[in-house]
Each structure stands twice: as structure tokens, then as C-alpha cells.
Scaffold this active site. Structure first.
Site, PDB file in Angstrom:
ATOM      1  N   MET A 289      26.330   8.045 -24.466  1.00 28.04           N
ATOM      2  CA  MET A 289      27.301   6.993 -24.151  1.00 28.04           C
ATOM      3  C   MET A 289      27.597   6.155 -25.395  1.00 28.04           C
ATOM      4  SD  MET A 289      26.827   5.882 -20.262  1.00 28.04           S
ATOM      5  CE  MET A 289      25.538   4.672 -20.508  1.00 28.04           C
TER       6      MET A 289
ATOM      7  N   HIS B 100      19.184   8.864 -30.255  1.00 35.05           N
ATOM      8  CA  HIS B 100      20.262   9.849 -30.216  1.00 35.05           C
ATOM      9  C   HIS B 100      20.194  10.740 -31.457  1.00 35.05           C
ATOM     10  CE1 HIS B 100      22.105   6.246 -28.077  1.00 35.05           C
ATOM     11  NE2 HIS B 100      22.230   7.178 -27.156  1.00 35.05           N
TER      12      HIS B 100
ATOM     13  N   GLY C  85      17.084  13.218 -23.785  1.00 36.44           N
ATOM     14  CA  GLY C  85      15.882  12.492 -24.198  1.00 36.44           C
ATOM     15  C   GLY C  85      14.946  12.230 -23.025  1.00 36.44           C
TER      16      GLY C  85
ATOM     17  N   SER D  58      20.376   1.644 -26.411  1.00 38.73           N
ATOM     18  CA  SER D  58      21.621   0.949 -26.738  1.00 38.73           C
ATOM     19  C   SER D  58      21.627  -0.436 -26.104  1.00 38.73           C
ATOM     20  CB  SER D  58      22.821   1.753 -26.227  1.00 38.73           C
ATOM     21  OG  SER D  58      22.764   3.074 -26.725  1.00 38.73           O
TER      22      SER D  58
END
Ligand code: AMP
Length: 284
Positions: free
Chosen positions: A30, A37, A148, A187
């Protein structure tokens, strides 16, 4: 590195790769990319000839009142990081591109696997995840897709979907990447105030404590949950959503002592930010 914003552009690139017999690795994200990431992209780079990173804040996996509008959108920085880690293509479609019509097809994994843990507090979440990941699999036609362990329940749900729908893709699950002090990279960490950021360390600390007890021989799942719950509850800024343990792979309740692999997972609010973390206990 190429930025594709439309389905048509991505399809052209994928078709060219397929004709050339190149293997394709897909990393769905996202955006607001960080080293977590990055580890997925680096793994994809090692194992595939074409690496596609999708950057899409998927509206269907957010419930009412969740942080869809506030979610960080940093496409320029994402492209830089994706390129540094070895991506060939960033696919960053608009919501309209991915969901052209309000009448739409959903892909839903049913059963406890999507109802417990995050599925309990976020009832539509996994349906949104499996729907968008199906679309991405169909568009990118990856040989390998990278996820993940940070989102442990998502991993189990996607494994189930791939199995049930005979998706022709192999899944690679990468370990949780953490900050030096133990906080799992996310995030959403950018939402935290300095005090909340500090308080959030209790998640990894309590899970490490449970892991140590497990390694010393504790096989009572309820006892391990209690240890984690008490440590987190002692942190004044925390508000527990869940601290639970389930047997893998189907996230079924533990029957008695831990006798096989299981997932100890937590979701906790610090102010308005909800953080998740987990460990896998490989029971023997
Ligand atoms: P997200 O952008 O949060 O949807 O995450 C995209 C992918 O990156 C998912 O497969 C996540 O599980 C994975 N991911 C996010 N944070 C981490 C982390 N700290 N370590 C490893 N993988 C992560």
C-alpha cells in the site's frame, strides 16, 4: 524502472515478459515504503527476472472510520526506494482503475481464519485484501508473490485463497523487519507521537518475553497470552484490541497445550494508531 498507472500498461509489460519467458515476482504493497517492504522487493529481485511492486491504498480493505484518507501516500519516494531495491515496474493505479464499477466481484475466504484476530475488529478487511490480491495476481501473473510475516493472518488467508482458487503462484513469506529498538516497521508508525512510539515498544518486548518462556518449556498457551496481556496492559498509553494465540495454519483455537506451530498475535491502540505484531511458536 517503469511506472505503470493503468491496467493496460501493466498488461503490456506482463505480456512482453511472458513471451520472453521471463519469471515474474510480485510485491503487493500500500506504499509509504520502508525497509520491511524493501526486504520483500530485494527477495523478489534475487528470484525473478521481472520484479513488479504494486503501490495501491486499497479502499475495500478499510472499514468505516478507519484511516483510508489519512493513510500516507508517498509515490515519488516509493518509486525511488522500489528502484533502489531492484524493482523493474511500480504499478500504482487509481482506485477507479482497480474498481471501475461499484457493482463488483468479491473474493472472500470464509471461516474462522478471517473471523478471528483482525477479522473480528475489522470485519470487511480480509475480503478487501483477497479481492485486491486476486486482481493483482490476475494482472501481474506472477510466478512468485512476496508477503511479510508482519501481517501474519493475511499470510494464512492468502495461502488459503491460493490453494482454494488454484492460483498458479508460489508464495514467499519474509520475516518481520524491525527498528533497532524492536518496533516492527510499519507505514502507520509515522502516526505515533514520540510518547506513543516509545510505549509501542511494549509489543515486541512482551512477545520476546513469551518466546523466552516458550523456549524454557512453557507450553500453556493461555499462560503465554496472560504474560503478554499483563505487560501490555501495564503500559498506560496502550489500549488492547486483542492478545491471542491460535494454531497454524488455520487459526483454530488451541486444544490443550501447544503441540504444533502456533501464532501469538497482538493488536493494540496507542492513541488513534492501531499497531500489530506477532511471533510464531514452533511447538514440539
Ligand atoms: P502494506 O504496505 O502494509 O500493505 O504491506 C505490504 C507488504 O509488506 C505486506 O506483505 C506486509 O506484510 C509487508 N510488510 C509490512 N511491514 C513489514 C515489516 N516490518 N517486515 C516485513 N514485511 C513487512
Amino acid at each position: 524502472m517503469k511506472l505503470c498507472k493503468t491496467v493496460a500498461e501493466l498488461r503490456t509489460e506482463v505480456a512482453l515478459a511472458k513471451v520472453a519467458g521471463r519469471s515474474i515476482g510480485l510485491v503487493p504493497t500500500m506504499g509509504a515504503l520502508h525497509e520491511g517492504h524493501g526486504s520483500l522487493i530485494a527477495a523478489a529481485r534475487k528470484e525473478n527476472e521481472l520484479v513488479i511492486v504494486s503501490v495501491f491504498v486499497n479502499p475495500t480493505q478499510f472499514g468505516p472510520g478507519e484511516d483510508l484518507d489519512a493513510y500516507p501516500r508517498t509515490l515519488e519516494a516509493d518509486c525511488l526506494l522500489a528502484e533502489q531495491m531492484g524493482a523493474d515496474i511500480v504499478f500504482a493505479p487509481t482506485p477507479k482503475e482497480m474498481y471501475p464499477s461499484e457493482d463488483m466481484t468479491w473474493v472472500e475466504v470464509t471461516g474462522d481464519i478471517t473471523k478471528v484476530l483482525c477479522g473480528h475488529s475489522r470485519p470487511i478487511h480480509f475480503c478487501g485484501v483477497t479481492t485486491v490480491v486476486s486482481k493483482l495476481f490476475n494482472l501481474a501473473q506472477p510466478d512468485w508473490a512476496y508477503f511479510g510475516q508482519k501481517d501474519a493472518q493475511q499470510v494464512q488467508v492468502i495461502k488459503r485463497m491460493v490453494k482454494d482458487l488454484f492460483f498458479n503462484v508460489q508464495l514467499r513469506i519474509m520475516p518481520i523487519v524491525r527498528e533497532a529498538d524492536g518496533l516492527a516497521k510499519s507505514s502507520r508508525n509515522t502516526y505515533l507521537s514520540p510518547e506513543e512510539r516509545k510505549a509501542g515498544l511494549v509489543l515486541s518486548r512482551s512477545l520476546r518475553q513469551a518466546e523466552a518462556l516458550f523456549q524454557q518449556g512453557e507450553r500453556d498457551g493461555a499462560e503465554l497470552v496472560e504474560v503478554v496481556r499483563e505487560m501490555i496492559a501495564a503500559e498506560p498509553l496502550s489500549e488492547i484490541d486483542y492478545v491471542e494465540i491460535y494454531a497454524l495454519p488455520d487459526l483454530t483455537p488451541l486444544a490443550g497445550k501447544i503441540a504444533g506451530p502456533c501464532l501469538l498475535a497482538v493488536a493494540v491502540r496507542f492513541g488513534t494508531t492501531r499497531l500489530i505484531d506477532n511471533i510464531i511458536l514452533e511447538g514440539a
